[in-house]
Design an enzyme around this catalytic site. Sequence first.
Site, PDB file in Angstrom:
ATOM      1  N   HIS A  12       0.831  -1.221   0.000  1.00 48.94           N
ATOM      2  CA  HIS A  12       0.000   0.000   0.000  1.00 48.94           C
ATOM      3  C   HIS A  12       0.864   1.270   0.000  1.00 48.94           C
ATOM      4  CE1 HIS A  12      -0.050  -0.726   4.628  1.00 48.94           C
ATOM      5  NE2 HIS A  12       1.000  -0.006   4.295  1.00 48.94           N
ATOM      6  N   HIS A  59      -1.171   4.485   9.848  1.00 49.64           N
ATOM      7  CA  HIS A  59       0.221   4.871  10.080  1.00 49.64           C
ATOM      8  C   HIS A  59       0.262   6.158  10.897  1.00 49.64           C
ATOM      9  CE1 HIS A  59       0.098   2.385   6.438  1.00 49.64           C
ATOM     10  NE2 HIS A  59       1.343   2.067   6.659  1.00 49.64           N
ATOM     11  N   HIS A 193      10.244  -4.147   3.750  1.00 46.45           N
ATOM     12  CA  HIS A 193      10.701  -2.760   3.670  1.00 46.45           C
ATOM     13  C   HIS A 193      11.042  -2.215   5.048  1.00 46.45           C
ATOM     14  CE1 HIS A 193       6.318  -2.163   4.210  1.00 46.45           C
ATOM     15  NE2 HIS A 193       6.447  -0.849   4.326  1.00 46.45           N
ATOM     16  N   GLU A 240       3.993  -5.774   8.246  1.00 44.05           N
ATOM     17  CA  GLU A 240       2.682  -5.534   7.618  1.00 44.05           C
ATOM     18  C   GLU A 240       2.160  -6.803   6.933  1.00 44.05           C
ATOM     19  OE1 GLU A 240       2.947  -0.735   6.713  1.00 44.05           O
ATOM     20  OE2 GLU A 240       3.266  -2.105   5.070  1.00 44.05           O
TER      21      GLU A 240
HETATM   22  C1  DHB Z   1       6.281   3.180   2.174  1.00 46.77           C
HETATM   23  C2  DHB Z   1       5.646   1.949   2.306  1.00 46.77           C
HETATM   24  C3  DHB Z   1       4.652   1.773   3.255  1.00 46.77           C
HETATM   25  O1  DHB Z   1       3.997   0.583   3.472  1.00 46.77           O
HETATM   26  C4  DHB Z   1       4.247   2.821   4.036  1.00 46.77           C
HETATM   27  O2  DHB Z   1       3.235   2.632   4.889  1.00 46.77           O
HETATM   28  C5  DHB Z   1       4.880   4.067   3.921  1.00 46.77           C
HETATM   29  C6  DHB Z   1       5.896   4.241   2.983  1.00 46.77           C
HETATM   30  C7  DHB Z   1       7.353   3.400   1.153  1.00 46.77           C
HETATM   31  O3  DHB Z   1       7.795   2.453   0.516  1.00 46.77           O
HETATM   32  O4  DHB Z   1       7.774   4.554   0.971  1.00 46.77           O
HETATM   33 FE    FE Z   2       2.602   0.767   5.376  1.00 55.32          FE
END
Ligand code: DHB
Ligand code: FE
Length: 280
Positions: A12, A59, A193, A240
Amino acid sequence: MARITAGIATSHVPAIGAAIDLGKTKDLYWAPVFQGYEFVKEWIKDNTPDVVILVYNDHASSLMLDIVPTFALGFAEEFQSADEGWGRRPVPVVKNHLDLAAHIAEQLVIDEFDITLINEMDVDHGCTVPLSLVFGQPEEWPCKVIPLAVNVTQFPTPSGERCWKLGEAIRNAVKTFPEDLDVQVWGTGGMSHQLQGTRAGLINEEFDRRFIDLLAHEPEELKYITRLEYLRETGTEGIELIMWLIMRASLGYGVEEKKRFYRVPASNTAVGHVVYEAKS
Ligand code: DHB
Ligand code: FE
């Protein structure tokens, strides 16, 4: 009777929302990412549900440090897109199916999930980016959406096993709703990530590909990935992925995998996406 007919999982990434809103989807950087969603955009035309139960995480847009529910069901009539610092995304308001939400809330509590009900909240990129990826840019979202927020940002976060059980409980709850409704469950977030700290930018393609390999037909071992393993293997935000487990468990034993997609990078994230149809 209502039934869960299909599940979708997708990352997302907020920059994907910005790319859509700013008309950049055909740019060199973004085109290969959006290519991966061509299938679902066609598929959904023939498989538009009445309701999506959209499992995502907030978030710190609506749920800050003052209240940290582990699992929270959106219980308002509707939800605006949150202002995450650059204004609200220009997307339709998200409209709830309150009767189904009330039924799910009651059944979950009976099933020993003491779910938090949220009577007022905005939904952030965790909810709106998946809607845009699947439905594009309509005037109105073509179905009702019940947002289900999972705490993956503040310790203690729930375990994968607990999320699996929540998916099963959602399945049982939907099955006992008397109205004839076609329901989908979407799991959002992931894949690997890390947005901050010395390991910022971490991607673990081997882990991600294995997760996708196992999720459709051999999800058992994925349930037991610990929170520490997510942190170590997939970075601080890779947890996540536990929201994908809620989606998968809600579909029951057998699924037909209609689509899988994996692409690195989009923003800071390994983008993953699957579409499953339920068999039973
Ligand atoms: C990014 C990915 C995420 O899942 C998020 O909540 C905020 C930023 C990103 O890759 O920048
Ligand atoms: Fe996220």
